[in-house]
Design a protein around this motif. Sequence first.
Motif, PDB file in Angstrom:
ATOM      1  N   LEU A 155       0.828  -1.205   0.000  1.00  0.00           N
ATOM      2  CA  LEU A 155       0.000   0.000   0.000  1.00  0.00           C
ATOM      3  C   LEU A 155       0.863   1.256   0.000  1.00  0.00           C
ATOM      4  CD1 LEU A 155      -2.801   1.357   0.241  1.00  0.00           C
ATOM      5  CD2 LEU A 155      -2.540   1.190   2.737  1.00  0.00           C
ATOM      6  N   TYR A 156       0.680   2.088  -1.034  1.00  0.00           N
ATOM      7  CA  TYR A 156       1.353   3.380  -1.087  1.00  0.00           C
ATOM      8  C   TYR A 156       0.641   4.391  -0.191  1.00  0.00           C
ATOM      9  CZ  TYR A 156       4.554   2.552  -5.015  1.00  0.00           C
ATOM     10  OH  TYR A 156       5.579   2.110  -5.812  1.00  0.00           O
ATOM     11  N   VAL A 157       1.425   5.257   0.441  1.00  0.00           N
ATOM     12  CA  VAL A 157       0.885   6.379   1.194  1.00  0.00           C
ATOM     13  C   VAL A 157       1.782   7.584   0.904  1.00  0.00           C
ATOM     14  CG1 VAL A 157       2.190   5.733   3.283  1.00  0.00           C
ATOM     15  CG2 VAL A 157       0.210   7.237   3.469  1.00  0.00           C
ATOM     16  N   ARG A 182      -1.703   9.928   7.624  1.00  0.00           N
ATOM     17  CA  ARG A 182      -2.155   8.667   7.043  1.00  0.00           C
ATOM     18  C   ARG A 182      -1.205   7.491   7.318  1.00  0.00           C
ATOM     19  NH1 ARG A 182      -4.249  10.272   0.923  1.00  0.00           N
ATOM     20  NH2 ARG A 182      -5.813  11.825   1.557  1.00  0.00           N
ATOM     21  N   LYS A 221      -2.591   4.955   9.820  1.00  0.00           N
ATOM     22  CA  LYS A 221      -3.773   4.319   9.232  1.00  0.00           C
ATOM     23  C   LYS A 221      -3.359   3.286   8.187  1.00  0.00           C
ATOM     24  CE  LYS A 221      -6.729   8.374   9.907  1.00  0.00           C
ATOM     25  NZ  LYS A 221      -7.508   9.446   9.212  1.00  0.00           N
ATOM     26  N   ALA A 222      -2.356   3.623   7.384  1.00  0.00           N
ATOM     27  CA  ALA A 222      -1.864   2.674   6.389  1.00  0.00           C
ATOM     28  C   ALA A 222      -1.276   1.438   7.072  1.00  0.00           C
ATOM     29  CB  ALA A 222      -0.819   3.341   5.502  1.00  0.00           C
ATOM     30  N   SER A 235      -3.941  -0.951   8.113  1.00  0.00           N
ATOM     31  CA  SER A 235      -4.887  -1.322   7.047  1.00  0.00           C
ATOM     32  C   SER A 235      -4.941  -2.818   6.752  1.00  0.00           C
ATOM     33  CB  SER A 235      -4.510  -0.594   5.754  1.00  0.00           C
ATOM     34  OG  SER A 235      -3.262  -1.084   5.257  1.00  0.00           O
ATOM     35  N   ALA A 285      -2.331  -4.228   5.121  1.00  0.00           N
ATOM     36  CA  ALA A 285      -1.369  -4.437   4.042  1.00  0.00           C
ATOM     37  C   ALA A 285      -0.134  -5.144   4.581  1.00  0.00           C
ATOM     38  CB  ALA A 285      -0.972  -3.104   3.419  1.00  0.00           C
ATOM     39  N   VAL A 293       3.769  -1.378   3.691  1.00  0.00           N
ATOM     40  CA  VAL A 293       3.371   0.007   3.469  1.00  0.00           C
ATOM     41  C   VAL A 293       4.552   0.730   2.838  1.00  0.00           C
ATOM     42  CG1 VAL A 293       2.823   2.191   4.600  1.00  0.00           C
ATOM     43  CG2 VAL A 293       1.650   0.098   5.300  1.00  0.00           C
ATOM     44  N   HIS A 311      -5.045   2.749  -2.447  1.00  0.00           N
ATOM     45  CA  HIS A 311      -6.077   3.042  -1.449  1.00  0.00           C
ATOM     46  C   HIS A 311      -6.369   1.759  -0.673  1.00  0.00           C
ATOM     47  CE1 HIS A 311      -9.922   4.187   0.340  1.00  0.00           C
ATOM     48  NE2 HIS A 311      -9.619   5.446   0.046  1.00  0.00           N
ATOM     49  N   PRO A 312      -6.572   1.860   0.641  1.00  0.00           N
ATOM     50  CA  PRO A 312      -6.858   0.654   1.434  1.00  0.00           C
ATOM     51  C   PRO A 312      -8.078  -0.126   0.951  1.00  0.00           C
ATOM     52  CG  PRO A 312      -6.359   2.503   2.875  1.00  0.00           C
ATOM     53  CD  PRO A 312      -6.477   3.069   1.493  1.00  0.00           C
TER      54      PRO A 312
END
Length: 278
Positions: A8-10, A17, A20-21, A24, A26, A29, A205-206
Amino acid sequence: MNAPVTWLYVPGDRPERFAKAAASGADVVIIDLEDAVAPAAKDAARAHAVAYLRGPRQAGPRIHVRVNDVTTARGLDDLAAVGELADAVRLPKVESAAALDALPGMAPLYALLESAAGIVEARAVAAHPRVAGVALGEQDLAAELSLTDETAMNHLRLQVVLAAAAAGLPPVPMSVYPDIKDEDGLLASCRAGRALGLFGRTAIHPAQLPAIRRAFRPTEEETARAAEIVEAAERAGSGAGAVALPDGRFVDAPVLARARRVLDLARRLAPADRPGPG
């Protein structure tokens, strides 16, 4: 260590964020200092990434950082700042193995192949001792080559899959799917990539994570078939070579190894309300 399924990209300039990532679900991250960050915000993004990596973190996903192009001063500064803190560093626009030789020793490197030159040098890059994994930057690549045909892109994908396998690297994850509302399209795309030997996918996006896990989870038929193979091998004992299945077909050691991987993946990705194969 099991190969990640979800990445997951942030954006690096959105520090609110980061946690939160990480929560998630994932597997990895990726704090992005490159494409997701406007030029005016890049210095702040780097500072946010460093602060997060230095702060307390609970057990959770691996944290990678995608730095800016390391042929630029900004990219080298990114590398110096996060290279000892992140679990791995993702390098954009890698086009040769020689370019990696000059980089200082630090976290494992993931090479992003995003140009024609990068694809041509994929085997050499994948075989570099500093490289822990490779991935495709498909949007940049398609733009450079003016590609609009999936068959042509599949040819490039297979070259990178082969380069990674020959170098003994983990399987190559798929690039991002840009439409976060098109779940059916995401599922279909993931399944097509899975058939090419790609494994797992990066998300922007999650909300995309459950579909990615579902697409790479073995089907009930695949799981049942794998269980049949493993059970037949266990009945035959450890000294057996080829193993006879109840339907009369024989399977050998590579097929058995793949069946065990299928069962392991089915357990890892089993829905929360349903236990994996036991």
